[in-house]
Scaffold this active site. Structure first.
Site, PDB file in Angstrom:
ATOM      1  N   GLU A 204       0.815  -1.221   0.000  1.00  0.00           N
ATOM      2  CA  GLU A 204       0.000   0.000   0.000  1.00  0.00           C
ATOM      3  C   GLU A 204       0.845   1.267   0.000  1.00  0.00           C
ATOM      4  OE1 GLU A 204      -3.416   2.156   2.783  1.00  0.00           O
ATOM      5  OE2 GLU A 204      -2.899   0.060   3.085  1.00  0.00           O
ATOM      6  N   ASP A 205       1.949   1.277   0.746  1.00  0.00           N
ATOM      7  CA  ASP A 205       2.675   2.535   0.992  1.00  0.00           C
ATOM      8  C   ASP A 205       4.080   2.588   0.403  1.00  0.00           C
ATOM      9  OD1 ASP A 205       0.552   3.634   2.425  1.00  0.00           O
ATOM     10  OD2 ASP A 205       1.187   2.680   4.285  1.00  0.00           O
TER      11      ASP A 205
END
Length: 745
Positions: A76-77
């Protein structure tokens, strides 16, 4: 920040053959991917997945789950991809990491829709592997512990989401320790003033009772030594959110709470649980109605323990939980406690710890998610999930052993409709654990409920205010509407028969079909009901069928004449009697002080005196009248056992209903029984609760007195059923009261 070797050592303490290579590779990969990213606190971002991993080591989870915790934010990051995770760590770990990744770049029109889709995705991933849930809850727990670093505008939204979704989800899975910490952290931000006040009161209360708690622990420990039972006794204090929620839902003050402190008894074996219980109950008196055996009948989330309340050595009420060490671990860690190591499995395929999918909690969650995930819009899914998945539930049984799940606060009426709509529509009573109980009784976990049915029953509209399930509410509305329509249709049929007879014509329902358009009604039943309600004149119907017919009788022209005419028709047709709220004459009002309202009955010439049965009846009760020859009508609640005496006299039964003015200020009689601790001031405490609830004690008698308890029979005057139920609920919460219930109510 925890080093690699420290993380490995934490896992080695409970799993000596830990796969060090997997943990080291995940540690280094996550640290490199997060690089120089920072959290809102200014700490390196990698400190967050590391803390999540540490939380999971406290639950003794396998190294694969720990690795997922380290990697859970990488897709996600960071620049990491699912393919890359699969290649380095295997597709199983890749699938778990992806299950924890939020949706991105979707065309969602609202924040609520985005939240719902993220929740749907998470729940579907959980239904396939519970380890997704464990990592997500640990992730949320660490975020809540550091929420003070988040910008103030986001804190409330995150705290509310935690209270609405993640804390109840932890509870559903039996992870009570995590649920309590999540609730306390969320409470701190949702209502900081209440949190501060409750926390300070709890701290002061603990300081004042520290010595008493030590004495009780000592007394219990000495008792177990006497019976040669190896046991550990510890005191526990209710958490701030739990205290505040009880004060809110029960409308209690802090001083009225009687269960802030409790004691936990941990023993070595199942047999010792019951030996300890026997030792306690043979030494001190048990408080009636406060014993629960969740060992023989575990909760749906696999919780097992014995709960009991006693009148302790200093004559104070003491709540006790008795369980084994294994039961205590399950109570704290829930599904995480089912992480089991099997040597045979490890030798065959190299797998170590595994989360069992055979637990009640996980199986129930998986089935519920599958039902919720079908066909709803995102907003509906979110709302249904909160209502159905995360509300407190009770689990009851039919006499044949079928399990019925209901929301907390559900009644036998909800139970009946949960079994089948026809069962609910024909319900006239219920047996709970073999005893006939009021239909508004609040069901408890493990109750066996048998529904008493009658084909002549029509669900009263007042039930809608009692039930808590949407299915029951909708069915009651539908059945009530149909019953009223049927009632008016029957009355309309009789009216038309008389009208056609006066016109010397033959009446048949089929004769109405060709003239429906002239009467502006869609079917024959609509015509009959409209006539019964007085919306359609019987003469208009006759003229519609026979256009040449001319009315020869004089039509009443004044309101008084019209009312007299309707009165005769209703009386002849057996119209439902209606009970207004108060008497019409001074003599009747004088009589009502003793018996309740002596009132006129609409549709009968003159006034019939009406009195209540000894057990009373209040607005909200389904009621019936019994004609007493020469003395009027006696009103009974439908569940009264006294009605059995009239089963063979159907001609004396009268269908009655409440018809009160909205501004009526009349109280009605009800009878309750209260079991109070036999101590100075108990009666004063009870009277104070009654007075504080704006009720009135008409009479009181001591039915039975024992060394520890006194049973009282109290005749009350209350406004309605809700008022009575609220009063009984607050009596039960009073420290001087063991039990309170309505008599034949």
């Amino acid at each position: 920040m925890m080093r690699q070797y420290e993380l490995v050592e934490r896992v080695q303490r409970y799993k000596p053959d830990v796969n060090e290579g997997l943990l080291n590779k995940a540690y280094v990969y996550a640290m490199q991917k997060h690089g120089h990213q920072r959290r809102a606190s200014g700490d390196p971002y990698f400190s967050h997945p590391l803390e999540v991993a540490a939380i999971l080591t406290d639950m003794h989870l396998d190294e694969a789950t720990i690795a997922v915790a380290l990697l859970h934010d990488t897709i996600e990051d960071t620049s990491a991809t699912r393919d890359e995770i699969d290649e380095l760590f295997g597709p199983d770990i890749g699938k778990l990491v992806e299950g924890l990744t939020k949706l991105k770049k979707l065309d969602l029109v609202s924040k609520k829709a985005e939240q719902a889709e993220n929740l749907r995705k998470l729940l579907l991933a959980i239904s396939e592997d519970v380890r997704v849930l464990l990592v997500k809850l640990a992730d949320r727990l660490h975020n809540m512990r550091t929420l003070h670093h988040v910008p103030e505008g986001k804190r409330l939204r995150i705290a509310e989401e935690t209270m609405d979704i993640y804390a109840p989800l932890a509870g559903r899975m039996g992870m009570q320790g995590m649920r309590e910490e999540l609730e306390e952290l969320a409470f701190r931000y949702i209502n900081p003033e209440a949190y501060r006040t409750v926390t300070e009161r709890l701290k002061d209360l603990f300081e004042r009772n520290k010595g008493v708690l030590v004495d009780i622990e000592k007394s219990l420990s000495q008792l177990f030594e006497k019976y040669a039972i190896k046991a550990t006794v510890t005191s526990r204090q209710k958490k701030p959110w739990s205290v505040f929620r009880k004060m809110e839902t029960k409308a209690l003050s802090f001083e009225q709470l009687s269960d802030i402190f409790g004691f936990r008894v941990i023993v070595d074996s199942l047999e010792d649980c019951y030996r300890a219980l026997g030792a306690i109950h043979t030494t001190w008196s048990m408080v009636p109605g406060r014993f629960k055996d969740y060992i023989s009948t575990p909760k749906q989330n696999d919780y097992r323990s014995i709960h009991t309340t006693i009148v302790g050595p200093s004559r104070q009420r003491i709540e006790l939980q008795i369980r084994t060490r294994e039961m205590n671990t399950v109570a704290e860690y829930g599904v995480a406690a089912h992480s089991i190591y099997k040597d045979s499995v490890a030798k065959l395929n190299g797998a170590g710890h595994q989360i069992s999918k055979d637990t009640n909690a996980y199986g129930w969650l998986r089935r519920t998610i599958e039902q919720l995930a079908e066909g709803d819009s995102p907003e509906d899914f979110l709302e249904n999930t909160k209502l159905e998945l995360f509300q407190d539930q009770v689990f009851c049984f039919t006499p044949k052993g079928m399990l019925i799940a209901l929301p907390r606060g559900a009644t036998p009426i909800d139970f009946a409709y949960a079994v089948h709509t026809d069962v609910g529509d024909t319900c006239v009573g219920a047996k709970v654990n073999g005893r006939v109980m009021p239909l508004m009784t609040e069901l408890k976990n493990g109750d066996e409920v048998e529904i008493i049915r009658s084909k002549a029953q029509v669900p009263p509209a007042a039930w809608e205010a009692i039930v808590v399930t949407g299915k029951a509410r909708a069915a009651i509305r539908r059945a009530t509407k149909n019953a009223i329509r049927k009632q008016y249709s029957g009355l309309g049929t009789r009216i038309l028969e008389r009208a056609f007879e006066r016109a010397e014509k033959k009446f048949s329902k089929e004769s109405l079909k060709p003239v429906l358009h002239r009467l502006a009604r869609k079917d024959i039943e609509d015509v009959l009901a409209a006539v019964g309600r007085g919306e359609l004149s019987s003469n208009d119907v006759v003229r519609a069928v026979f256009p040449d017919y001319k009315e020869e009788r004089a039509t009443p022209t004044t309101p008084k004449q019209r009312e007299e005419g309707w009165s005769k028709i209703r009386n002849a047709a057996g119209m439902l009697f209606q009970i207004p709220g108060r008497g019409s004459t001074p003599a009747q009002r004088k009589e009502s002080k003793r018996w309740g309202p002596a009132v006129p009955i609409r549709g009968v010439s003159g006034d019939l005196p009406v009195k209540f049965a000894p057990e009373g009846a209040v607005p909200g009760d389904r009621i019936v009248g019994i004609m007493q020859p020469g003395s009027g009508i006696t009103i009974y609640p439908i569940q009264s056992p006294s009605l059995m005496a009239f089963d063979d006299q159907p001609e004396r039964w009268i269908d009655v209903r409440w018809d009160l003015d909205e501004d009526s200020k009349e109280r009605f009689p009800a009878r309750i029984t209260v079991t109070a601790i036999n101590a100075p001031g108990s009666l004063a405490d009870i009277a104070q609760v009654v007075a504080a609830n704006d009720a009135n004690i008409h009479s009181l008698s001591m039915v039975r007195t024992a060394p520890d308890f006194t049973e009282m029979l109290i005749d009350l005057e209350v406004w309605d059923l809700k008022h009575l139920n609220r009063l009984i609920s607050q009596l039960k919460e009073n420290s001087s009261v063991s039990d309170a219930r309505r008599v034949n109510g």
